[in-house]
Write an enzyme that holds these catalytic residues in place. Sequence first.
Site, PDB file in Angstrom:
ATOM      1  N   GLN A   1      40.853  36.836  40.850  1.00 61.49           N
ATOM      2  CA  GLN A   1      39.408  36.567  40.769  1.00 61.49           C
ATOM      3  C   GLN A   1      38.705  37.660  39.946  1.00 61.49           C
ATOM      4  O   GLN A   1      37.825  37.367  39.134  1.00 61.49           O
ATOM      5  CB  GLN A   1      38.828  36.529  42.184  1.00 61.49           C
ATOM      6  CG  GLN A   1      37.306  36.513  42.228  1.00 61.49           C
ATOM      7  CD  GLN A   1      36.791  36.386  43.648  1.00 61.49           C
ATOM      8  OE1 GLN A   1      36.745  35.296  44.193  1.00 61.49           O
ATOM      9  NE2 GLN A   1      36.416  37.492  44.268  1.00 61.49           N
TER      10      GLN A   1
ATOM     11  N   HIS B   1      33.943  43.189  56.639  1.00 62.94           N
ATOM     12  CA  HIS B   1      34.860  44.183  57.198  1.00 62.94           C
ATOM     13  C   HIS B   1      34.808  45.414  56.304  1.00 62.94           C
ATOM     14  O   HIS B   1      34.042  45.453  55.322  1.00 62.94           O
ATOM     15  CB  HIS B   1      36.270  43.599  57.302  1.00 62.94           C
ATOM     16  CG  HIS B   1      36.747  42.951  56.039  1.00 62.94           C
ATOM     17  ND1 HIS B   1      36.990  43.666  54.882  1.00 62.94           N
ATOM     18  CD2 HIS B   1      36.977  41.647  55.717  1.00 62.94           C
ATOM     19  CE1 HIS B   1      37.383  42.853  53.929  1.00 62.94           C
ATOM     20  NE2 HIS B   1      37.370  41.606  54.400  1.00 62.94           N
TER      21      HIS B   1
ATOM     22  N   GLY C   1      36.644  46.452  53.983  1.00 64.63           N
ATOM     23  CA  GLY C   1      36.898  46.202  52.560  1.00 64.63           C
ATOM     24  C   GLY C   1      35.603  45.914  51.813  1.00 64.63           C
ATOM     25  O   GLY C   1      35.355  46.445  50.727  1.00 64.63           O
ATOM     26  N   HIS C   2      34.762  45.068  52.410  1.00 62.78           N
ATOM     27  CA  HIS C   2      33.461  44.788  51.788  1.00 62.78           C
ATOM     28  C   HIS C   2      32.609  46.056  51.730  1.00 62.78           C
ATOM     29  O   HIS C   2      31.904  46.301  50.755  1.00 62.78           O
ATOM     30  CB  HIS C   2      32.694  43.742  52.605  1.00 62.78           C
ATOM     31  CG  HIS C   2      33.349  42.399  52.683  1.00 62.78           C
ATOM     32  ND1 HIS C   2      33.939  41.936  53.836  1.00 62.78           N
ATOM     33  CD2 HIS C   2      33.497  41.416  51.770  1.00 62.78           C
ATOM     34  CE1 HIS C   2      34.413  40.720  53.628  1.00 62.78           C
ATOM     35  NE2 HIS C   2      34.165  40.374  52.385  1.00 62.78           N
TER      36      HIS C   2
END
Length: 278
Positions: free
Chosen positions: A153, A34, A36-37
């Site tokens: 993360q 999407h 964001g990536h």
Amino acid sequence: MRTVRTVAALRKAVTAWKADGAAIGVVPTMGALHAGHLGLAAAARRDCDRVVATIFVNPAQFDNPEDLARYPRRERADAAMLRRAGVDLLFAPPPEEVYPAGFATTVRVGGPAARMEGAHRPGHFDGVATVVTKLLMMTMADRAYFGEKDWQQLQVVRRLVADLNLPVAVVGCPTLREADGLAMSSRNRRLAPAARAAAPALHAALCEAAAAIRSGADVGAALGAARAAILAAGFERIDYLDLCDGLSLEPVAAPGAAARLFAAAWLDGVRLIDNIAL
Ligand code: AMP
């Protein structure tokens, strides 16, 4: 953009670029891409001479086999998006290329991995740390791009890279959101329409709690009100909703400069996470 599926083919391409003095950026993903990536890919495109994206749904980081089985896979559409974003090479290996027979090594990070996602998803960060270490060694990248959407993360990866002296710069990229505030996520596709409509309540509750804490409200009371709002919106369960230091990921009782709010909650059988700066 070429797609390669073996470490040997990946290394061949990257070695040739490095011989020309190119700076290599890597964007690790699990696919079902999407915007964001694509923000990560755009940042890599700006900073680096060559950009490698990886798509690998890493079995080792799923604590729940059903979540792994249901994880969306759409490589053809993903590849078209990455090509348009200016990615040079897609590495999309099959599981046996990453974990061949006899594979017996795990990278385990303590510190920032201990709480929240680490506590609620046993083995998750061991799986992340192991595959990220492997992807960094496989791609020999100079810079690696990770999203703040998965803030914990990102800190785990920073810790891992520092502790193992991996020769790569870790770059964090801001969370991209839908117009209603919901953090973009591959898992959002699994929400039925009514749940999708309720989902922005998670971010809204974090924003309200942050505003209340900033203006002096008691932290416990603000977190309690946020929990109530999330459950009232239709979420089934809250795994955690914590105020933590943004680097150590340890809970803090009072707001400091680096404090952030973190939440994970279940809606329509889908686990959503989010975090914001205080
Ligand atoms: P995933 O495919 O979910 O493993 O995510 C791959 C990378 O994209 C991770 O570094 C994520 O933090 C990042 N990412 C996922 N969603 C977003 C988002 N909404 N905004 C920014 N980065 C994101």
